[in-house]
Design a protein around this motif. Structure first.
Motif, PDB file in Angstrom:
ATOM      1  N   PHE A 207       0.820  -1.202   0.000  1.00  0.00           N
ATOM      2  CA  PHE A 207       0.000   0.000   0.000  1.00  0.00           C
ATOM      3  C   PHE A 207       0.864   1.266   0.000  1.00  0.00           C
ATOM      4  CE2 PHE A 207      -2.381   3.363   2.185  1.00  0.00           C
ATOM      5  CZ  PHE A 207      -3.516   3.409   1.391  1.00  0.00           C
ATOM      6  N   ASN A 208       2.001   1.216   0.692  1.00  0.00           N
ATOM      7  CA  ASN A 208       2.861   2.400   0.785  1.00  0.00           C
ATOM      8  C   ASN A 208       4.047   2.367  -0.166  1.00  0.00           C
ATOM      9  OD1 ASN A 208       1.171   3.109   2.805  1.00  0.00           O
ATOM     10  ND2 ASN A 208       2.658   3.004   4.457  1.00  0.00           N
ATOM     11  N   GLY A 209       4.219   1.306  -0.937  1.00  0.00           N
ATOM     12  CA  GLY A 209       5.338   1.239  -1.870  1.00  0.00           C
ATOM     13  C   GLY A 209       6.050  -0.095  -1.816  1.00  0.00           C
ATOM     14  N   VAL A 210       7.024  -0.276  -2.709  1.00  0.00           N
ATOM     15  CA  VAL A 210       7.754  -1.533  -2.842  1.00  0.00           C
ATOM     16  C   VAL A 210       9.242  -1.238  -3.004  1.00  0.00           C
ATOM     17  CG1 VAL A 210       8.065  -3.639  -4.203  1.00  0.00           C
ATOM     18  CG2 VAL A 210       5.785  -2.649  -3.951  1.00  0.00           C
ATOM     19  N   ILE A 211      10.076  -2.007  -2.295  1.00  0.00           N
ATOM     20  CA  ILE A 211      11.523  -1.984  -2.501  1.00  0.00           C
ATOM     21  C   ILE A 211      11.909  -3.356  -3.029  1.00  0.00           C
ATOM     22  CG2 ILE A 211      13.791  -1.634  -1.468  1.00  0.00           C
ATOM     23  CD1 ILE A 211      12.383  -0.127   0.792  1.00  0.00           C
ATOM     24  N   SER A 212      12.313  -3.426  -4.282  1.00  0.00           N
ATOM     25  CA  SER A 212      12.674  -4.692  -4.912  1.00  0.00           C
ATOM     26  C   SER A 212      14.180  -4.718  -5.167  1.00  0.00           C
ATOM     27  CB  SER A 212      11.918  -4.869  -6.235  1.00  0.00           C
ATOM     28  OG  SER A 212      12.322  -6.061  -6.880  1.00  0.00           O
ATOM     29  N   MET A 213      14.860  -5.653  -4.503  1.00  0.00           N
ATOM     30  CA  MET A 213      16.312  -5.787  -4.644  1.00  0.00           C
ATOM     31  C   MET A 213      16.644  -7.056  -5.418  1.00  0.00           C
ATOM     32  SD  MET A 213      17.696  -4.566  -0.895  1.00  0.00           S
ATOM     33  CE  MET A 213      16.346  -5.238   0.044  1.00  0.00           C
ATOM     34  N   GLN A 214      17.589  -6.948  -6.322  1.00  0.00           N
ATOM     35  CA  GLN A 214      18.032  -8.094  -7.106  1.00  0.00           C
ATOM     36  C   GLN A 214      19.508  -8.329  -6.842  1.00  0.00           C
ATOM     37  OE1 GLN A 214      17.142  -7.932 -11.310  1.00  0.00           O
ATOM     38  NE2 GLN A 214      18.645  -9.507 -11.804  1.00  0.00           N
ATOM     39  N   THR A 215      19.858  -9.542  -6.478  1.00  0.00           N
ATOM     40  CA  THR A 215      21.252  -9.855  -6.189  1.00  0.00           C
ATOM     41  C   THR A 215      21.966 -10.334  -7.449  1.00  0.00           C
ATOM     42  OG1 THR A 215      20.744 -12.139  -5.558  1.00  0.00           O
ATOM     43  CG2 THR A 215      20.670 -10.459  -3.823  1.00  0.00           C
ATOM     44  N   ARG A 216      23.284 -10.367  -7.368  1.00  0.00           N
ATOM     45  CA  ARG A 216      24.089 -10.780  -8.518  1.00  0.00           C
ATOM     46  C   ARG A 216      24.152 -12.295  -8.632  1.00  0.00           C
ATOM     47  NH1 ARG A 216      29.902  -8.478  -8.561  1.00  0.00           N
ATOM     48  NH2 ARG A 216      29.664  -8.181  -6.328  1.00  0.00           N
ATOM     49  N   SER A 217      23.897 -12.782  -9.821  1.00  0.00           N
ATOM     50  CA  SER A 217      24.082 -14.196 -10.110  1.00  0.00           C
ATOM     51  C   SER A 217      25.577 -14.528 -10.049  1.00  0.00           C
ATOM     52  CB  SER A 217      23.524 -14.513 -11.496  1.00  0.00           C
ATOM     53  OG  SER A 217      23.997 -15.768 -11.950  1.00  0.00           O
ATOM     54  N   PRO A 218      25.941 -15.764  -9.666  1.00  0.00           N
ATOM     55  CA  PRO A 218      27.371 -16.119  -9.688  1.00  0.00           C
ATOM     56  C   PRO A 218      27.979 -16.049 -11.087  1.00  0.00           C
ATOM     57  CG  PRO A 218      26.005 -18.055  -9.321  1.00  0.00           C
ATOM     58  CD  PRO A 218      25.112 -16.859  -9.189  1.00  0.00           C
ATOM     59  N   PHE A 219      27.117 -16.098 -12.126  1.00  0.00           N
ATOM     60  CA  PHE A 219      27.626 -15.991 -13.490  1.00  0.00           C
ATOM     61  C   PHE A 219      28.032 -14.555 -13.824  1.00  0.00           C
ATOM     62  CE2 PHE A 219      24.515 -19.539 -13.661  1.00  0.00           C
ATOM     63  CZ  PHE A 219      25.413 -20.566 -13.915  1.00  0.00           C
ATOM     64  N   GLY A 256      26.954 -22.591 -11.174  1.00  0.00           N
ATOM     65  CA  GLY A 256      27.551 -21.477 -10.432  1.00  0.00           C
ATOM     66  C   GLY A 256      27.192 -21.532  -8.959  1.00  0.00           C
ATOM     67  N   PHE A 257      28.175 -21.184  -8.109  1.00  0.00           N
ATOM     68  CA  PHE A 257      27.966 -21.097  -6.671  1.00  0.00           C
ATOM     69  C   PHE A 257      28.351 -19.695  -6.214  1.00  0.00           C
ATOM     70  CE2 PHE A 257      28.970 -25.495  -7.586  1.00  0.00           C
ATOM     71  CZ  PHE A 257      28.054 -26.218  -6.824  1.00  0.00           C
ATOM     72  N   LYS A 258      27.683 -19.226  -5.174  1.00  0.00           N
ATOM     73  CA  LYS A 258      28.107 -17.969  -4.551  1.00  0.00           C
ATOM     74  C   LYS A 258      27.848 -18.027  -3.055  1.00  0.00           C
ATOM     75  CE  LYS A 258      23.860 -15.180  -4.960  1.00  0.00           C
ATOM     76  NZ  LYS A 258      23.290 -13.880  -5.382  1.00  0.00           N
ATOM     77  N   PHE A 259      28.687 -17.299  -2.317  1.00  0.00           N
ATOM     78  CA  PHE A 259      28.548 -17.228  -0.865  1.00  0.00           C
ATOM     79  C   PHE A 259      28.830 -15.796  -0.426  1.00  0.00           C
ATOM     80  CE2 PHE A 259      30.563 -17.302   3.348  1.00  0.00           C
ATOM     81  CZ  PHE A 259      29.502 -17.821   4.098  1.00  0.00           C
ATOM     82  N   ASN A 260      27.984 -15.281   0.476  1.00  0.00           N
ATOM     83  CA  ASN A 260      28.135 -13.927   0.989  1.00  0.00           C
ATOM     84  C   ASN A 260      28.166 -13.944   2.511  1.00  0.00           C
ATOM     85  OD1 ASN A 260      27.744 -11.738  -1.320  1.00  0.00           O
ATOM     86  ND2 ASN A 260      26.353 -13.436  -1.752  1.00  0.00           N
ATOM     87  N   ALA A 261      29.004 -13.096   3.085  1.00  0.00           N
ATOM     88  CA  ALA A 261      29.073 -12.940   4.537  1.00  0.00           C
ATOM     89  C   ALA A 261      29.178 -11.458   4.870  1.00  0.00           C
ATOM     90  CB  ALA A 261      30.270 -13.699   5.112  1.00  0.00           C
ATOM     91  N   PHE A 262      28.449 -11.043   5.895  1.00  0.00           N
ATOM     92  CA  PHE A 262      28.428  -9.641   6.313  1.00  0.00           C
ATOM     93  C   PHE A 262      28.427  -9.584   7.835  1.00  0.00           C
ATOM     94  CE2 PHE A 262      26.030  -6.030   7.924  1.00  0.00           C
ATOM     95  CZ  PHE A 262      26.581  -4.956   7.251  1.00  0.00           C
TER      96      PHE A 262
END
Length: 470
Positions: A207-219, A256-262
């Motif tokens: 109702f108030n809006g949308v935040i759409s995030m797309q992450t990077r493919s390992p390719f 493809g594999f990917k791993f993220n740590a924060f």
């Protein structure tokens, strides 16, 4: 057997301006025997064969020339002519908004990977606050809230946040947890923010809006990346991304594999505002205290109405319970850990199977209707998806949440206070103490009526005038 040893000298120059063409090449036609022009455009060619021979001169940007040499010692001069070629005009254009975005009947603001890297904000999530129609609220040092088009709230229960198509809403808190349990900045490919009501496209939560995030493919850009930041409030932030791609026997990307740590930790700002709230019935100068902004439990108050009970507790007025300061109730040691991994398998170049999993964990302070201490909160998401690019997708995902030791600081203060002493008991004890130790001092002050003669108006007026002077 006859041995030939002949020398041919010459020069190579531009026909128009006479400049020497340094490095121009002269070859005997049909062979690899040749020489190059020196800094003055001159060359010397030694021959081991009889004359005549045909010399071919070449130079980048010039038309090849040939000359036949019949006699030894002849000075051969090449005057080269430049190549003139008219090429068709080529226009290279690009845009950060896709065709789909431009055609959508929505107001869409976008940040691509370039804009994310160039944002002057501390991270990409804060950078969203610079987009048109977007308002960013910092609920704490580790918790940011995005609002659009004036829907300003610290708990945007009707703002939708999705990551790779998956709703990031916390089931327990009933709203998205912003950057605290989102994706790592290093893995973000682009962010699209739909400002304003979008329920028709994304459902009632938008109702108030949308935040759409797309992450990077390992390719996309496989390899190892690492980032580190530091700042005031003992802020330390580190993140890393590792992606690897395996090809099939034809050299085509297949798996493809990917791993993220924060990881982030910091000392949050203490909420220690001593001012009186708008609801407080007295100000900070009241001897019986007041309802302070960052003290919880002091909302309960007693009132001694001198006009109704003039002889009950003269001079008492309004009095409040002491309450508990926020700094004694919540944990300001903010920590945030985010881990995610994904496997991408390309059945065909356009068809892909994806399995991903993510974990968010941390401790922070959150400002909603009340102050919340989110302590050791955990958030899990798993997703499996089959898709054909720009055609269709089939997606299954699950969300789990563990609130850990989280609690509402305001209600915790009330419970602690009531466990120590109920409000009614505290009120009675306060009045008894006042009448036993404070009232005699008030009655002995100059100007106070020495004896009680009844509840007549003269007595009430005299008492009120006295109370106004102390």
């Amino acid at each position: 057997m006859k041995i030939y040893c002949q020398v041919i000298n010459g020069s190579i120059k531009d026909k128009i301006n006479g400049e020497p063409l340094i490095g121009a090449t002269v070859l005997i036609k049909g062979t690899t025997i040749g020489a190059s022009a020196d800094i003055n455009g001159n060359f010397t060619l030694n021959l081991n064969r009889p004359l005549p021979v045909t010399l071919v001169c070449t130079y980048v940007g010039y038309v090849n020339q040939e000359q036949v040499v019949n006699t030894e010692g002849k000075n051969v001069i090449f005057q080269m002519v430049t190549v003139r070629t008219n090429l068709k005009e080529i226009s290279i254009t690009d845009q950060r908004l896709s065709e789909k975005q431009r055609e959508a009947p929505l107001t869409v603001e976008a940040m691509d990977i370039i804009a994310i890297k160039e944002t002057p904000a501390a991270n990409f999530y804060e950078g969203l606050g610079q987009l048109k129609g977007v308002d960013l609220t910092s609920a704490s040092i580790g918790f940011k809230v995005i609002n659009t088009r004036g829907f300003n709230s610290t708990s945007p229960v009707r703002s939708l946040q999705i990551i790779d198509g998956v709703d990031n809403q916390s089931p327990g808190l009933n709203f998205s947890l912003g950057n605290f349990l989102g994706c790592s900045e290093m893995d973000v490919l682009k962010v699209e923010l739909v400002a304003g009501a979008s329920s028709a496209f994304y459902g009632p939560n938008a109702f108030n809006g949308v935040i759409s995030m797309q992450t990077r493919s390992p390719f996309i850009k496989p390899g190892f990346e690492i980032s580190a930041k530091t700042g005031t409030r003992d802020l330390i932030e580190t993140s890393m991304r590792y992606a690897v791609v395996f090809k099939n026997k034809d050299g085509v990307d297949k798996l493809g594999f990917k791993f993220n740590a924060f990881f982030m930790k910091a000392k949050d700002w203490e909420a220690n505002n001593p001012a009186a709230t708008p609801q407080s019935k007295s100000d900070i100068n009241n001897p019986g205290r007041y309802d302070a902004v960052n003290i919880y439990g002091d909302e309960y108050n007693g009132i001694n109405d001198a006009t109704a009970r003039p002889a009950g507790a003269p001079g008492l007025g309004i009095y409040y319970r002491k309450g508990y300061a926020e700094k004694d109730l919540v944990d300001y040691n903010t920590q945030n850990i985010k881990l995610s991994g994904a496997v991408h398998y390309r059945v065909r170049p356009e068809n892909e199977i994806i399995y991903s999993s993510s974990l968010g964990y941390g401790t922070t302070v959150y400002q909603g209707d009340n102050r919340y201490s989110l302590k050791d909160i955990r958030f899990y998401q798993n997703k499996i998806e089959y898709r054909k690019k720009d055609k269709f997708f089939i997606r299954f995902y699950e969300t789990h949440e563990d609130a850990g030791k989280s609690y509402d600081a305001y209600f915790t203060a009330l419970l602690l206070q009531r466990a120590a002493k109920k409000d009614e008991v505290w009120n009675t004890d306060y009045l008894l103490y006042y009448n036993q130790f404070i009232r005699p001092k008030v009655m002995n002050m100059p100007g106070y009526l020495p004896a009680y003669q009844g509840y007549g108006q003269n007595y009430i007026d005299s008492l009120q005038n006295f109370l106004n002077t102390i």
